[in-house]
Design a protein around this motif. Structure first.
Motif, PDB file in Angstrom:
ATOM      1  N   GLY A  21       0.811  -1.213   0.000  1.00  0.00           N
ATOM      2  CA  GLY A  21       0.000   0.000   0.000  1.00  0.00           C
ATOM      3  C   GLY A  21       0.840   1.255   0.000  1.00  0.00           C
ATOM      4  N   THR A  22       1.951   1.243   0.728  1.00  0.00           N
ATOM      5  CA  THR A  22       2.867   2.389   0.749  1.00  0.00           C
ATOM      6  C   THR A  22       3.522   2.587  -0.616  1.00  0.00           C
ATOM      7  OG1 THR A  22       3.305   2.050   3.114  1.00  0.00           O
ATOM      8  CG2 THR A  22       4.904   3.356   1.871  1.00  0.00           C
ATOM      9  N   SER A  23       3.893   1.483  -1.263  1.00  0.00           N
ATOM     10  CA  SER A  23       4.506   1.570  -2.588  1.00  0.00           C
ATOM     11  C   SER A  23       3.530   2.100  -3.637  1.00  0.00           C
ATOM     12  CB  SER A  23       5.023   0.198  -3.021  1.00  0.00           C
ATOM     13  OG  SER A  23       5.986  -0.288  -2.113  1.00  0.00           O
ATOM     14  N   LEU A  24       2.223   1.956  -3.365  1.00  0.00           N
ATOM     15  CA  LEU A  24       1.203   2.417  -4.301  1.00  0.00           C
ATOM     16  C   LEU A  24       0.464   3.654  -3.786  1.00  0.00           C
ATOM     17  CD1 LEU A  24      -0.261  -1.100  -5.207  1.00  0.00           C
ATOM     18  CD2 LEU A  24       0.910   0.443  -6.804  1.00  0.00           C
ATOM     19  N   SER A  25       1.018   4.320  -2.786  1.00  0.00           N
ATOM     20  CA  SER A  25       0.325   5.454  -2.163  1.00  0.00           C
ATOM     21  C   SER A  25       0.195   6.654  -3.095  1.00  0.00           C
ATOM     22  CB  SER A  25       1.047   5.878  -0.877  1.00  0.00           C
ATOM     23  OG  SER A  25       2.375   6.293  -1.160  1.00  0.00           O
ATOM     24  N   HIS A  26       0.912   6.637  -4.234  1.00  0.00           N
ATOM     25  CA  HIS A  26       0.773   7.739  -5.200  1.00  0.00           C
ATOM     26  C   HIS A  26      -0.516   7.623  -6.007  1.00  0.00           C
ATOM     27  CE1 HIS A  26       2.723   4.382  -7.265  1.00  0.00           C
ATOM     28  NE2 HIS A  26       2.212   4.850  -8.401  1.00  0.00           N
ATOM     29  N   LEU A  27      -1.180   6.459  -5.928  1.00  0.00           N
ATOM     30  CA  LEU A  27      -2.439   6.284  -6.632  1.00  0.00           C
ATOM     31  C   LEU A  27      -3.595   6.813  -5.781  1.00  0.00           C
ATOM     32  CD1 LEU A  27      -2.086   2.653  -8.071  1.00  0.00           C
ATOM     33  CD2 LEU A  27      -1.507   4.832  -9.161  1.00  0.00           C
ATOM     34  N   PRO A  28      -4.649   7.356  -6.402  1.00  0.00           N
ATOM     35  CA  PRO A  28      -5.820   7.782  -5.635  1.00  0.00           C
ATOM     36  C   PRO A  28      -6.388   6.606  -4.837  1.00  0.00           C
ATOM     37  CG  PRO A  28      -5.930   8.613  -7.882  1.00  0.00           C
ATOM     38  CD  PRO A  28      -4.783   7.656  -7.839  1.00  0.00           C
ATOM     39  N   PRO A  29      -6.797   6.829  -3.585  1.00  0.00           N
ATOM     40  CA  PRO A  29      -7.200   5.705  -2.728  1.00  0.00           C
ATOM     41  C   PRO A  29      -8.395   4.907  -3.229  1.00  0.00           C
ATOM     42  CG  PRO A  29      -7.619   7.833  -1.662  1.00  0.00           C
ATOM     43  CD  PRO A  29      -6.781   8.104  -2.861  1.00  0.00           C
ATOM     44  N   PHE A  30      -9.399   5.559  -3.844  1.00  0.00           N
ATOM     45  CA  PHE A  30     -10.535   4.805  -4.378  1.00  0.00           C
ATOM     46  C   PHE A  30     -10.086   3.910  -5.525  1.00  0.00           C
ATOM     47  CE2 PHE A  30     -13.578   8.020  -2.528  1.00  0.00           C
ATOM     48  CZ  PHE A  30     -14.291   7.111  -1.771  1.00  0.00           C
ATOM     49  N   LEU A  31      -9.207   4.420  -6.383  1.00  0.00           N
ATOM     50  CA  LEU A  31      -8.707   3.625  -7.505  1.00  0.00           C
ATOM     51  C   LEU A  31      -7.905   2.435  -7.000  1.00  0.00           C
ATOM     52  CD1 LEU A  31      -8.228   3.242 -10.568  1.00  0.00           C
ATOM     53  CD2 LEU A  31      -6.221   4.728 -10.331  1.00  0.00           C
ATOM     54  N   LEU A  32      -7.021   2.669  -6.044  1.00  0.00           N
ATOM     55  CA  LEU A  32      -6.207   1.595  -5.481  1.00  0.00           C
ATOM     56  C   LEU A  32      -7.085   0.535  -4.833  1.00  0.00           C
ATOM     57  CD1 LEU A  32      -3.636   0.247  -4.471  1.00  0.00           C
ATOM     58  CD2 LEU A  32      -3.490   1.969  -2.671  1.00  0.00           C
ATOM     59  N   THR A  33      -8.049   0.963  -4.038  1.00  0.00           N
ATOM     60  CA  THR A  33      -8.949   0.023  -3.365  1.00  0.00           C
ATOM     61  C   THR A  33      -9.750  -0.783  -4.375  1.00  0.00           C
ATOM     62  OG1 THR A  33      -9.157   1.564  -1.499  1.00  0.00           O
ATOM     63  CG2 THR A  33     -10.795  -0.192  -1.663  1.00  0.00           C
ATOM     64  N   GLY A  34     -10.316  -0.105  -5.377  1.00  0.00           N
ATOM     65  CA  GLY A  34     -11.164  -0.781  -6.345  1.00  0.00           C
ATOM     66  C   GLY A  34     -10.434  -1.820  -7.165  1.00  0.00           C
ATOM     67  N   LEU A  35      -9.286  -1.442  -7.751  1.00  0.00           N
ATOM     68  CA  LEU A  35      -8.553  -2.383  -8.597  1.00  0.00           C
ATOM     69  C   LEU A  35      -8.042  -3.579  -7.798  1.00  0.00           C
ATOM     70  CD1 LEU A  35      -6.523   0.063 -10.886  1.00  0.00           C
ATOM     71  CD2 LEU A  35      -8.537  -1.303 -11.495  1.00  0.00           C
ATOM     72  N   ALA A  36      -7.515  -3.315  -6.596  1.00  0.00           N
ATOM     73  CA  ALA A  36      -6.968  -4.405  -5.794  1.00  0.00           C
ATOM     74  C   ALA A  36      -8.060  -5.383  -5.366  1.00  0.00           C
ATOM     75  CB  ALA A  36      -6.249  -3.836  -4.567  1.00  0.00           C
ATOM     76  N   LEU A  37      -9.235  -4.882  -4.984  1.00  0.00           N
ATOM     77  CA  LEU A  37     -10.316  -5.764  -4.553  1.00  0.00           C
ATOM     78  C   LEU A  37     -10.860  -6.586  -5.720  1.00  0.00           C
ATOM     79  CD1 LEU A  37     -12.275  -3.519  -2.027  1.00  0.00           C
ATOM     80  CD2 LEU A  37     -10.950  -5.575  -1.524  1.00  0.00           C
ATOM     81  N   ILE A  38     -10.979  -5.987  -6.902  1.00  0.00           N
ATOM     82  CA  ILE A  38     -11.471  -6.744  -8.051  1.00  0.00           C
ATOM     83  C   ILE A  38     -10.481  -7.845  -8.420  1.00  0.00           C
ATOM     84  CG2 ILE A  38     -11.956  -6.601 -10.518  1.00  0.00           C
ATOM     85  CD1 ILE A  38     -13.213  -3.862 -10.011  1.00  0.00           C
ATOM     86  N   LEU A  80      -2.380   5.336   5.230  1.00  0.00           N
ATOM     87  CA  LEU A  80      -1.014   5.158   4.724  1.00  0.00           C
ATOM     88  C   LEU A  80      -0.602   6.308   3.812  1.00  0.00           C
ATOM     89  CD1 LEU A  80      -1.064   1.335   3.901  1.00  0.00           C
ATOM     90  CD2 LEU A  80       0.082   2.449   5.826  1.00  0.00           C
ATOM     91  N   ARG A  81      -1.580   6.976   3.250  1.00  0.00           N
ATOM     92  CA  ARG A  81      -1.289   8.080   2.332  1.00  0.00           C
ATOM     93  C   ARG A  81      -0.904   9.356   3.086  1.00  0.00           C
ATOM     94  NH1 ARG A  81      -3.046   9.079  -3.050  1.00  0.00           N
ATOM     95  NH2 ARG A  81      -3.166  11.284  -3.595  1.00  0.00           N
ATOM     96  N   TYR A  82      -1.547   9.599   4.227  1.00  0.00           N
ATOM     97  CA  TYR A  82      -1.383  10.882   4.900  1.00  0.00           C
ATOM     98  C   TYR A  82      -0.610  10.811   6.223  1.00  0.00           C
ATOM     99  CZ  TYR A  82      -4.667  12.702   1.484  1.00  0.00           C
ATOM    100  OH  TYR A  82      -5.268  13.073   0.313  1.00  0.00           O
ATOM    101  N   ALA A  83      -0.628   9.680   6.905  1.00  0.00           N
ATOM    102  CA  ALA A  83       0.113   9.548   8.160  1.00  0.00           C
ATOM    103  C   ALA A  83       1.415   8.802   7.902  1.00  0.00           C
ATOM    104  CB  ALA A  83      -0.727   8.812   9.192  1.00  0.00           C
ATOM    105  N   PRO A  84       2.402   8.922   8.795  1.00  0.00           N
ATOM    106  CA  PRO A  84       3.623   8.116   8.638  1.00  0.00           C
ATOM    107  C   PRO A  84       3.256   6.640   8.548  1.00  0.00           C
ATOM    108  CG  PRO A  84       3.907   9.761  10.355  1.00  0.00           C
ATOM    109  CD  PRO A  84       2.469   9.808   9.973  1.00  0.00           C
TER     110      PRO A  84
END
Length: 280
Positions: A21-38, A80-84
Protein backbone atom coordinates in the motif's frame (compact mmCIF):
# COMPACT_ATOMS: atom_id res chain seq x y z
CA UNK A 1 -6.05 -27.91 8.60
CA UNK A 2 -6.77 -26.47 12.05
CA UNK A 3 -8.14 -22.94 12.29
CA UNK A 4 -4.80 -21.58 13.52
CA UNK A 5 -3.10 -22.79 10.34
CA UNK A 6 -5.59 -20.90 8.16
CA UNK A 7 -5.19 -17.82 10.35
CA UNK A 8 -1.38 -17.98 10.08
CA UNK A 9 -1.56 -18.14 6.27
CA UNK A 10 -3.75 -15.02 6.25
CA UNK A 11 -1.41 -13.30 8.70
CA UNK A 12 1.63 -14.09 6.52
CA UNK A 13 -0.10 -12.54 3.49
CA UNK A 14 -1.29 -9.50 5.44
CA UNK A 15 2.25 -8.66 6.55
CA UNK A 16 2.85 -7.46 2.98
CA UNK A 17 -0.25 -5.24 2.76
CA UNK A 18 1.13 -2.05 4.29
CA UNK A 19 4.36 -2.22 2.29
CA UNK A 20 2.45 -2.74 -0.95
CA UNK A 21 0.00 0.00 0.00
CA UNK A 22 2.87 2.39 0.75
CA UNK A 23 4.51 1.57 -2.59
CA UNK A 24 1.20 2.42 -4.30
CA UNK A 25 0.33 5.45 -2.16
CA UNK A 26 0.77 7.74 -5.20
CA UNK A 27 -2.44 6.28 -6.63
CA UNK A 28 -5.82 7.78 -5.64
CA UNK A 29 -7.20 5.70 -2.73
CA UNK A 30 -10.53 4.81 -4.38
CA UNK A 31 -8.71 3.63 -7.51
CA UNK A 32 -6.21 1.60 -5.48
CA UNK A 33 -8.95 0.02 -3.37
CA UNK A 34 -11.16 -0.78 -6.35
CA UNK A 35 -8.55 -2.38 -8.60
CA UNK A 36 -6.97 -4.40 -5.79
CA UNK A 37 -10.32 -5.76 -4.55
CA UNK A 38 -11.47 -6.74 -8.05
CA UNK A 39 -8.18 -8.54 -8.71
CA UNK A 40 -8.55 -10.24 -5.32
CA UNK A 41 -11.97 -11.60 -6.30
CA UNK A 42 -10.65 -13.34 -9.43
CA UNK A 43 -9.72 -16.69 -7.74
CA UNK A 44 -13.39 -17.29 -6.88
CA UNK A 45 -14.69 -16.71 -10.42
CA UNK A 46 -14.17 -20.34 -11.60
CA UNK A 47 -16.25 -21.54 -8.63
CA UNK A 48 -19.14 -19.32 -9.72
CA UNK A 49 -18.92 -20.57 -13.30
CA UNK A 50 -19.34 -24.13 -12.00
CA UNK A 51 -21.93 -23.30 -9.34
CA UNK A 52 -23.88 -20.06 -9.52
CA UNK A 53 -25.12 -20.63 -6.00
CA UNK A 54 -21.58 -20.04 -4.70
CA UNK A 55 -22.32 -16.30 -4.58
CA UNK A 56 -25.90 -16.54 -3.41
CA UNK A 57 -26.05 -14.65 -0.10
CA UNK A 58 -28.74 -12.56 1.63
CA UNK A 59 -28.56 -8.76 1.17
CA UNK A 60 -27.62 -8.34 4.84
CA UNK A 61 -24.61 -10.61 4.40
CA UNK A 62 -23.53 -8.81 1.22
CA UNK A 63 -23.82 -5.45 3.01
CA UNK A 64 -21.61 -6.78 5.81
CA UNK A 65 -19.03 -7.98 3.28
CA UNK A 66 -18.94 -4.57 1.57
CA UNK A 67 -18.66 -2.87 4.97
CA UNK A 68 -15.67 -5.04 5.87
CA UNK A 69 -13.70 -5.22 2.63
CA UNK A 70 -14.44 -1.80 1.17
CA UNK A 71 -14.52 0.14 4.44
CA UNK A 72 -11.38 -1.39 5.92
CA UNK A 73 -9.12 -1.05 2.92
CA UNK A 74 -10.25 2.41 1.89
CA UNK A 75 -9.62 3.72 5.43
CA UNK A 76 -6.24 1.94 5.62
CA UNK A 77 -5.04 3.31 2.28
CA UNK A 78 -6.12 6.82 3.34
CA UNK A 79 -4.12 6.44 6.56
CA UNK A 80 -1.01 5.16 4.72
CA UNK A 81 -1.29 8.08 2.33
CA UNK A 82 -1.38 10.88 4.90
CA UNK A 83 0.11 9.55 8.16
CA UNK A 84 3.62 8.12 8.64
CA UNK A 85 3.17 4.61 7.22
CA UNK A 86 4.86 2.60 9.98
CA UNK A 87 2.92 4.30 12.77
CA UNK A 88 -0.37 4.27 10.84
CA UNK A 89 0.07 0.58 10.10
CA UNK A 90 0.55 -0.20 13.78
CA UNK A 91 -2.49 1.81 14.85
CA UNK A 92 -4.49 -0.12 12.26
CA UNK A 93 -3.27 -3.36 13.80
CA UNK A 94 -5.06 -2.65 17.04
CA UNK A 95 -7.89 -4.67 15.43
CA UNK A 96 -6.77 -7.97 17.02
CA UNK A 97 -7.15 -6.37 20.46
CA UNK A 98 -10.55 -4.98 19.45
CA UNK A 99 -11.59 -8.48 18.33
CA UNK A 100 -10.84 -9.83 21.77
CA UNK A 101 -12.48 -6.96 23.65
CA UNK A 102 -15.55 -6.65 21.41
CA UNK A 103 -16.30 -10.39 21.19
CA UNK A 104 -18.48 -10.45 24.34
CA UNK A 105 -20.30 -7.31 23.10
CA UNK A 106 -21.00 -8.37 19.50
CA UNK A 107 -21.36 -12.14 19.95
CA UNK A 108 -23.82 -14.00 22.13
CA UNK A 109 -22.60 -16.70 24.47
CA UNK A 110 -19.01 -15.43 24.44
CA UNK A 111 -17.31 -14.42 27.66
CA UNK A 112 -14.03 -12.65 28.23
CA UNK A 113 -11.79 -14.65 30.53
CA UNK A 114 -9.10 -12.97 32.67
CA UNK A 115 -6.31 -14.50 30.58
CA UNK A 116 -7.87 -12.97 27.44
CA UNK A 117 -7.66 -9.54 29.09
CA UNK A 118 -4.05 -10.10 30.13
CA UNK A 119 -3.10 -11.30 26.65
CA UNK A 120 -4.97 -8.42 25.03
CA UNK A 121 -3.22 -5.85 27.22
CA UNK A 122 0.12 -7.53 26.55
CA UNK A 123 -0.48 -7.32 22.82
CA UNK A 124 -1.62 -3.71 23.11
CA UNK A 125 1.60 -2.91 24.99
CA UNK A 126 3.59 -4.56 22.22
CA UNK A 127 1.83 -2.50 19.56
CA UNK A 128 2.43 0.67 21.60
CA UNK A 129 6.12 -0.17 21.98
CA UNK A 130 6.38 -0.77 18.25
CA UNK A 131 4.77 2.63 17.56
CA UNK A 132 7.26 4.38 19.84
CA UNK A 133 10.18 2.47 18.36
CA UNK A 134 9.08 3.11 14.79
CA UNK A 135 9.08 6.83 15.53
CA UNK A 136 12.85 6.69 15.62
CA UNK A 137 12.96 9.65 17.97
CA UNK A 138 11.36 11.95 15.42
CA UNK A 139 8.03 13.65 15.78
CA UNK A 140 5.00 13.46 13.57
CA UNK A 141 3.99 16.60 11.70
CA UNK A 142 0.72 18.24 12.65
CA UNK A 143 -0.61 17.62 9.13
CA UNK A 144 0.00 13.89 9.50
CA UNK A 145 -1.79 13.40 12.81
CA UNK A 146 -5.28 13.32 11.28
CA UNK A 147 -4.24 10.27 9.27
CA UNK A 148 -4.30 8.21 12.48
CA UNK A 149 -8.11 8.67 12.68
CA UNK A 150 -8.81 6.53 9.57
CA UNK A 151 -6.17 4.05 10.80
CA UNK A 152 -8.08 3.62 14.07
CA UNK A 153 -11.40 3.48 12.20
CA UNK A 154 -10.04 0.74 9.93
CA UNK A 155 -9.10 -1.29 13.01
CA UNK A 156 -12.66 -1.07 14.33
CA UNK A 157 -14.16 -1.93 10.94
CA UNK A 158 -12.11 -5.11 10.49
CA UNK A 159 -12.59 -6.28 14.07
CA UNK A 160 -16.36 -5.78 13.95
CA UNK A 161 -16.63 -7.34 10.47
CA UNK A 162 -14.69 -10.42 11.59
CA UNK A 163 -16.98 -10.88 14.59
CA UNK A 164 -20.25 -10.11 12.81
CA UNK A 165 -19.59 -12.82 10.21
CA UNK A 166 -20.55 -15.22 13.01
CA UNK A 167 -23.95 -13.54 13.41
CA UNK A 168 -25.17 -13.66 9.82
CA UNK A 169 -26.49 -16.84 8.16
CA UNK A 170 -23.73 -19.21 7.13
CA UNK A 171 -22.31 -18.41 3.70
CA UNK A 172 -19.75 -20.23 1.54
CA UNK A 173 -16.20 -18.95 1.67
CA UNK A 174 -16.37 -18.39 -2.09
CA UNK A 175 -18.83 -15.55 -1.39
CA UNK A 176 -15.84 -13.50 -0.21
CA UNK A 177 -15.12 -13.08 -3.93
CA UNK A 178 -18.53 -11.46 -4.37
CA UNK A 179 -17.82 -9.09 -1.48
CA UNK A 180 -14.54 -8.08 -3.11
CA UNK A 181 -16.00 -7.68 -6.59
CA UNK A 182 -18.95 -5.52 -5.50
CA UNK A 183 -16.71 -3.48 -3.17
CA UNK A 184 -14.19 -2.98 -5.97
CA UNK A 185 -16.83 -1.82 -8.46
CA UNK A 186 -18.21 0.58 -5.82
CA UNK A 187 -14.72 1.98 -5.20
CA UNK A 188 -14.08 2.47 -8.93
CA UNK A 189 -17.43 4.28 -9.27
CA UNK A 190 -16.34 6.61 -6.45
CA UNK A 191 -13.00 7.09 -8.21
CA UNK A 192 -14.71 8.07 -11.48
CA UNK A 193 -16.83 10.68 -9.69
CA UNK A 194 -14.48 12.02 -7.01
CA UNK A 195 -10.87 11.50 -8.12
CA UNK A 196 -8.74 12.58 -11.07
CA UNK A 197 -7.84 9.97 -13.65
CA UNK A 198 -4.26 8.69 -13.64
CA UNK A 199 -2.11 6.53 -15.88
CA UNK A 200 -0.77 3.29 -14.45
CA UNK A 201 2.73 2.04 -15.21
CA UNK A 202 3.74 -1.58 -15.65
CA UNK A 203 5.20 -1.47 -12.13
CA UNK A 204 1.88 -0.22 -10.76
CA UNK A 205 0.01 -3.10 -12.39
CA UNK A 206 2.53 -5.64 -11.06
CA UNK A 207 2.20 -4.32 -7.51
CA UNK A 208 -1.59 -4.21 -7.84
CA UNK A 209 -1.60 -7.84 -8.94
CA UNK A 210 0.52 -8.85 -5.94
CA UNK A 211 -1.67 -6.81 -3.60
CA UNK A 212 -4.91 -8.14 -5.05
CA UNK A 213 -4.03 -11.82 -5.28
CA UNK A 214 -2.25 -11.91 -1.90
CA UNK A 215 -3.35 -9.74 1.04
CA UNK A 216 -6.57 -8.61 -0.69
CA UNK A 217 -7.37 -11.97 -2.24
CA UNK A 218 -6.21 -15.31 -0.88
CA UNK A 219 -5.89 -13.89 2.64
CA UNK A 220 -9.64 -13.18 2.80
CA UNK A 221 -10.56 -16.74 1.91
CA UNK A 222 -8.29 -18.44 4.44
CA UNK A 223 -9.23 -15.87 7.10
CA UNK A 224 -12.89 -16.73 6.61
CA UNK A 225 -12.04 -20.43 6.94
CA UNK A 226 -10.22 -19.70 10.20
CA UNK A 227 -13.15 -17.74 11.62
CA UNK A 228 -15.62 -20.48 10.67
CA UNK A 229 -13.54 -23.18 12.38
CA UNK A 230 -11.99 -21.44 15.38
CA UNK A 231 -12.51 -19.22 18.42
CA UNK A 232 -12.60 -15.53 17.45
CA UNK A 233 -10.86 -14.55 20.69
CA UNK A 234 -7.95 -16.90 20.14
CA UNK A 235 -7.63 -15.91 16.48
CA UNK A 236 -7.73 -12.24 17.46
CA UNK A 237 -4.83 -12.69 19.85
CA UNK A 238 -2.86 -14.75 17.32
CA UNK A 239 -3.29 -11.87 14.87
CA UNK A 240 -0.88 -9.80 16.94
CA UNK A 241 1.85 -11.51 14.96
CA UNK A 242 0.70 -9.49 11.94
CA UNK A 243 1.89 -6.04 13.11
CA UNK A 244 5.24 -7.57 14.03
CA UNK A 245 5.88 -8.96 10.55
CA UNK A 246 4.27 -6.01 8.80
CA UNK A 247 6.31 -3.50 10.79
CA UNK A 248 9.56 -5.37 10.14
CA UNK A 249 8.87 -5.37 6.40
CA UNK A 250 7.90 -1.69 6.44
CA UNK A 251 11.09 -0.79 8.29
CA UNK A 252 13.03 -2.58 5.56
CA UNK A 253 11.11 -0.92 2.73
CA UNK A 254 11.20 2.59 4.21
CA UNK A 255 14.75 2.38 5.55
CA UNK A 256 13.73 3.05 9.15
CA UNK A 257 16.21 1.86 11.83
CA UNK A 258 15.57 -1.12 14.09
CA UNK A 259 15.56 -0.14 17.77
CA UNK A 260 15.41 -1.95 21.11
CA UNK A 261 11.76 -0.99 21.43
CA UNK A 262 10.95 -3.07 18.34
CA UNK A 263 12.63 -6.07 20.00
CA UNK A 264 10.53 -5.43 23.11
CA UNK A 265 7.42 -5.17 20.95
CA UNK A 266 8.26 -8.49 19.30
CA UNK A 267 8.53 -10.23 22.66
CA UNK A 268 5.27 -8.75 23.95
CA UNK A 269 3.31 -9.53 20.78
CA UNK A 270 4.51 -13.12 20.49
CA UNK A 271 3.89 -13.71 24.20
CA UNK A 272 0.35 -12.38 23.81
CA UNK A 273 -0.27 -14.66 20.83
CA UNK A 274 0.95 -17.76 22.68
CA UNK A 275 -1.00 -16.86 25.82
CA UNK A 276 -4.22 -16.17 23.95
CA UNK A 277 -4.17 -19.38 21.94
CA UNK A 278 -3.73 -21.48 25.11
CA UNK A 279 -7.03 -20.31 26.59
CA UNK A 280 -9.78 -22.93 26.40
Amino acid sequence: MPSTAYALIAIALWTTLASLGTSLSHLPPFLLTGLALIIGSVPSWPLVLRDRGAWKVPPRTLALGIYGLFGYHFLLFIALRYAPPVEANLVNYLWPLLMVVLAPVLLTGVSLRPLHLVAGLLGFGGAAAAILGAGGGGGVSAAGYWGFAPALASAFVWASYSLWTKRVPAFPTSAIGLFGLVSGVLALACHAVLEPSVSLTARDWALLALCGLGPLGAAFFVWDMALKRGDARQIGILSYITPLGSTALLLLVTGRPLTWTIALAAWLIISAAIMGTRVR
